[in-house]
Design a protein around this motif. Structure first.
Motif, PDB file in Angstrom:
ATOM      1  N   GLY A  16      61.783   1.559  92.297  1.00 52.87           N
ATOM      2  CA  GLY A  16      63.349   1.654  92.076  1.00 52.87           C
ATOM      3  C   GLY A  16      62.606   2.954  90.135  1.00 52.87           C
ATOM      4  O   GLY A  16      63.099   3.536  90.454  1.00 52.87           O
ATOM      5  N   SER A  20      63.326   6.435  89.782  1.00 56.47           N
ATOM      6  CA  SER A  20      63.981   6.792  89.084  1.00 56.47           C
ATOM      7  C   SER A  20      63.361   7.967  88.032  1.00 56.47           C
ATOM      8  O   SER A  20      64.007   8.805  87.713  1.00 56.47           O
ATOM      9  CB  SER A  20      64.509   6.048  88.270  1.00 56.47           C
ATOM     10  OG  SER A  20      65.326   4.998  89.480  1.00 56.47           O
ATOM     11  N   ILE A 139      73.978   5.852  94.538  1.00 57.43           N
ATOM     12  CA  ILE A 139      73.241   4.118  94.120  1.00 57.43           C
ATOM     13  C   ILE A 139      74.676   3.558  94.248  1.00 57.43           C
ATOM     14  O   ILE A 139      75.562   2.387  95.054  1.00 57.43           O
ATOM     15  CB  ILE A 139      72.446   3.977  92.756  1.00 57.43           C
ATOM     16  CG1 ILE A 139      71.043   3.854  93.140  1.00 57.43           C
ATOM     17  CG2 ILE A 139      72.749   2.295  93.175  1.00 57.43           C
ATOM     18  CD1 ILE A 139      70.469   3.812  92.236  1.00 57.43           C
ATOM     19  N   LEU A 143      76.806   1.388  97.089  1.00 54.37           N
ATOM     20  CA  LEU A 143      77.643   0.026  96.834  1.00 54.37           C
ATOM     21  C   LEU A 143      79.016   0.140  97.219  1.00 54.37           C
ATOM     22  O   LEU A 143      79.371  -0.626  97.812  1.00 54.37           O
ATOM     23  CB  LEU A 143      76.998  -0.334  95.570  1.00 54.37           C
ATOM     24  CG  LEU A 143      75.711  -0.499  94.932  1.00 54.37           C
ATOM     25  CD1 LEU A 143      76.034  -1.613  93.626  1.00 54.37           C
ATOM     26  CD2 LEU A 143      75.318  -2.608  96.052  1.00 54.37           C
ATOM     27  N   PHE A 346      71.126  -7.907  97.706  1.00 50.40           N
ATOM     28  CA  PHE A 346      70.731  -6.361  97.670  1.00 50.40           C
ATOM     29  C   PHE A 346      71.482  -5.998  96.715  1.00 50.40           C
ATOM     30  O   PHE A 346      71.208  -5.253  96.698  1.00 50.40           O
ATOM     31  CB  PHE A 346      70.400  -6.556  99.031  1.00 50.40           C
ATOM     32  CG  PHE A 346      70.230  -4.659  99.435  1.00 50.40           C
ATOM     33  CD1 PHE A 346      69.413  -4.221  99.294  1.00 50.40           C
ATOM     34  CD2 PHE A 346      71.240  -4.526  99.633  1.00 50.40           C
ATOM     35  CE1 PHE A 346      68.671  -3.129  99.086  1.00 50.40           C
ATOM     36  CE2 PHE A 346      71.278  -2.442  99.554  1.00 50.40           C
ATOM     37  CZ  PHE A 346      69.400  -1.828 100.230  1.00 50.40           C
ATOM     38  N   VAL A 347      72.672  -6.393  96.657  1.00 55.90           N
ATOM     39  CA  VAL A 347      73.802  -5.720  96.197  1.00 55.90           C
ATOM     40  C   VAL A 347      73.508  -6.192  94.185  1.00 55.90           C
ATOM     41  O   VAL A 347      73.899  -4.944  93.763  1.00 55.90           O
ATOM     42  CB  VAL A 347      75.313  -6.371  96.532  1.00 55.90           C
ATOM     43  CG1 VAL A 347      76.360  -5.440  95.345  1.00 55.90           C
ATOM     44  CG2 VAL A 347      75.948  -6.168  97.761  1.00 55.90           C
ATOM     45  N   LEU A 350      70.458  -3.310  94.023  1.00 55.38           N
ATOM     46  CA  LEU A 350      71.269  -2.129  93.416  1.00 55.38           C
ATOM     47  C   LEU A 350      72.057  -1.920  92.191  1.00 55.38           C
ATOM     48  O   LEU A 350      72.078  -0.962  91.576  1.00 55.38           O
ATOM     49  CB  LEU A 350      71.792  -1.825  95.098  1.00 55.38           C
ATOM     50  CG  LEU A 350      71.407  -1.260  96.770  1.00 55.38           C
ATOM     51  CD1 LEU A 350      71.778  -0.863  97.305  1.00 55.38           C
ATOM     52  CD2 LEU A 350      70.382   0.109  95.986  1.00 55.38           C
ATOM     53  N   ASN A 351      72.918  -2.805  92.179  1.00 57.37           N
ATOM     54  CA  ASN A 351      73.676  -2.481  90.642  1.00 57.37           C
ATOM     55  C   ASN A 351      72.326  -2.572  89.427  1.00 57.37           C
ATOM     56  O   ASN A 351      72.941  -1.861  88.642  1.00 57.37           O
ATOM     57  CB  ASN A 351      74.588  -4.329  90.607  1.00 57.37           C
ATOM     58  CG  ASN A 351      76.202  -3.638  90.637  1.00 57.37           C
ATOM     59  OD1 ASN A 351      75.987  -2.915  89.462  1.00 57.37           O
ATOM     60  ND2 ASN A 351      77.057  -4.411  90.857  1.00 57.37           N
ATOM     61  N   LEU A 353      70.137  -1.202  89.829  1.00 58.18           N
ATOM     62  CA  LEU A 353      69.006   0.124  89.546  1.00 58.18           C
ATOM     63  C   LEU A 353      69.801   1.103  89.159  1.00 58.18           C
ATOM     64  O   LEU A 353      69.685   1.673  88.069  1.00 58.18           O
ATOM     65  CB  LEU A 353      68.557  -0.132  90.749  1.00 58.18           C
ATOM     66  CG  LEU A 353      67.356   1.480  91.214  1.00 58.18           C
ATOM     67  CD1 LEU A 353      65.926   1.249  90.109  1.00 58.18           C
ATOM     68  CD2 LEU A 353      66.845   1.162  92.443  1.00 58.18           C
ATOM     69  N   GLY A 354      71.186   1.245  89.527  1.00 63.08           N
ATOM     70  CA  GLY A 354      72.420   1.894  89.057  1.00 63.08           C
ATOM     71  C   GLY A 354      72.335   1.616  87.501  1.00 63.08           C
ATOM     72  O   GLY A 354      72.206   2.664  86.876  1.00 63.08           O
TER      73      GLY A 354
END
Length: 436
Positions: A16, A20, A139, A143, A346-347, A350-351, A353-354
């Motif tokens: 990720g 980015s 992202i 979510l 996973f959530v 992703l959080n 990474l965002g």
């Protein structure tokens, strides 16, 4: 298995981060090429080259340390033209000028960055951070609208048997304790709320809002039970309760104290689940993250001092403080290896990474070289000088020679390296404990 999941979490974050950084540099590369600037290199990482391939006039490749990236544009600053260099940092300035001169290829003297109009230079330099912001919004939209935010659903998880006073340490009903309105009405775990007081509800928050606004009032309620609608009548009692938001988080006042209010209460608990939100929620979440990162950067010296103190004393790190790439990777590994549903893990990843992309967006806008914000300031200053000369009908001034700012750039770079080293060591020796 736990070790494999830990490694998988780290790899997820590394991939990720690489994506980015790659998109950040694409944000610079695309407008630069569109505006005709010659771009010699597009590289992800620093240090020795791992792989590269030349396509047209640009060499694309990867380097050993995936901690950043760059594109090499022709003529970031005007050619030195043998100008004398004086001062303590004259060697550094001369080296910067020589490196800049080498990027100006013979026959492509007009395809240089510094000759672009001011607005084009700003577009090129803002392209990188904007790409990180766009990626973060995507992202957070996935979510919020694709997966959903975790909050109370309309499915009843449990019903309290009796009414307990707010703030009490009592956990079980005792003889004489009054039954809750939900228990009296016959609400059962597994019931799905359909409507309250004639209003259809799609979230538990909607039902709670109606109930809290109607203490002492008899309400008609419809629940879905075993595939059939069941009509119930419920009368909320007035009770002091600590208020929470839709996701179950405490509502705090300006002093940080949880809000307590007298509201309608029935004593039923909702089942938590992921509830998809409107499509614009992702942008709202990104905006909230921007505000938090801006606040963090504004207090960065204090936060870094706290990190240093905790490193030498062993005290707990501030969970809202800064992290290095090592810290983010370590946290990602811990999240991936936790005993929780796969979707929940996973959530969180992703959080992370965002949030990382929001940090890249805000940090790169700091108006200091060598960051993108510093190049924007140089372009704006050049534009102001030209506008001033035009206003008073004077000859156009020479382009701004930003190589004179090399000493300041070096100082900023040393501070950034020092900050990164401090955070990396702290993240290895005394990491932030966010998972408890």
């Amino acid at each position: 298995m736990e070790i494999l999941l830990y490694v998988a979490g780290i790899l997820f974050m590394l991939v990720g981060l690489g994506l980015s950084i790659g998109l950040h540099e694409v944000g610079h590369l695309v407008p630069a090429k569109l505006f005709g600037v010659r771009v010699g290199q597009y590289m992800i990482g620093f240090g020795p080259r791992l792989w590269s391939k030349k396509i047209g006039e640009t060499e694309y490749g990867f380097k050993v340390l995936p901690l950043g990236g760059f594109i090499s544009m022709s003529g970031m600053y005007p050619a030195s033209e043998g100008k004398p260099v004086r001062g303590l940092f004259r060697t550094l300035v001369q080296d910067a000028r020589s490196a800049n001169d080498e990027t100006i290829a013979e026959g492509a003297e007009e395809r240089v960055f510094y000759k672009l109009p001011v607005w084009k230079r700003i577009v090129v330099m803002l392209g990188g951070p904007i790409m990180n912001l766009i990626l973060a919004i995507i992202i957070f939209t996935v979510l919020a609208s694709g997966i959903g935010l975790q909050q109370g659903t309309t499915t009843i998880a449990g019903v309290n048997e009796c009414v307990l006073p707010a703030g009490t340490s009592q956990t079980e009903c005792e003889p004489g304790d009054p039954a809750t309105p939900a228990a009296e009405a016959g609400v059962l775990p597994g019931d799905v709320l359909v409507s309250v007081d004639g209003t259809p509800v799609s979230t538990f928050a909607e039902a709670t809002e109606i109930v809290q606004a109607a203490p002492g009032q008899q309400l008609d309620m419809v629940v879905l039970r075993d595939g059939e609608n069941v009509d119930l009548t419920i009368t909320p009692i007035a009770a002091e309760r600590e208020l929470t938001d839709a996701s179950g988080q405490p509502l705090l006042d300006d002093d940080g104290t949880q809000v307590v209010a007298e509201v309608g209460y029935v004593g039923m608990l909702s089942q938590m689940g992921y509830v998809p939100q409107p499509i614009g929620t992702g942008a709202e979440l990104a905006g909230e993250n921007v505000g938090r990162v801006v606040g963090l950067i504004a207090t960065l010296p204090v936060k870094l001092w706290g990190v240093g103190v905790s490193l030498f004393t062993g005290a707990d790190r501030d969970p809202s403080g800064p992290l290095s790439v090592v810290g983010v990777g370590r946290l990602a590994g811990e999240v991936a290896a936790t005993d929780a549903p796969v979707l929940n893990r996973f959530v969180v990843l992703l959080n992370l990474l965002g949030s990382l992309n929001i940090a890249l967006f805000v940090f790169n806008l700091i108006p200091l070289l060598p960051l993108d914000g510093g190049h924007v300031v140089v372009a704006l200053w050049d534009g102001i000088r030209r506008a001033w000369a035009k206003l008073f009908r004077r000859p156009p001034p020479a382009p701004v020679d930003a190589t004179r700012l090399v000493p300041l750039t070096v100082i900023v770079a040393v501070l950034l390296i020092g900050m990164g080293a401090l955070l990396m060591i702290a993240d290895l020796v005394n990491p932030v404990d966010l998972l408890g």
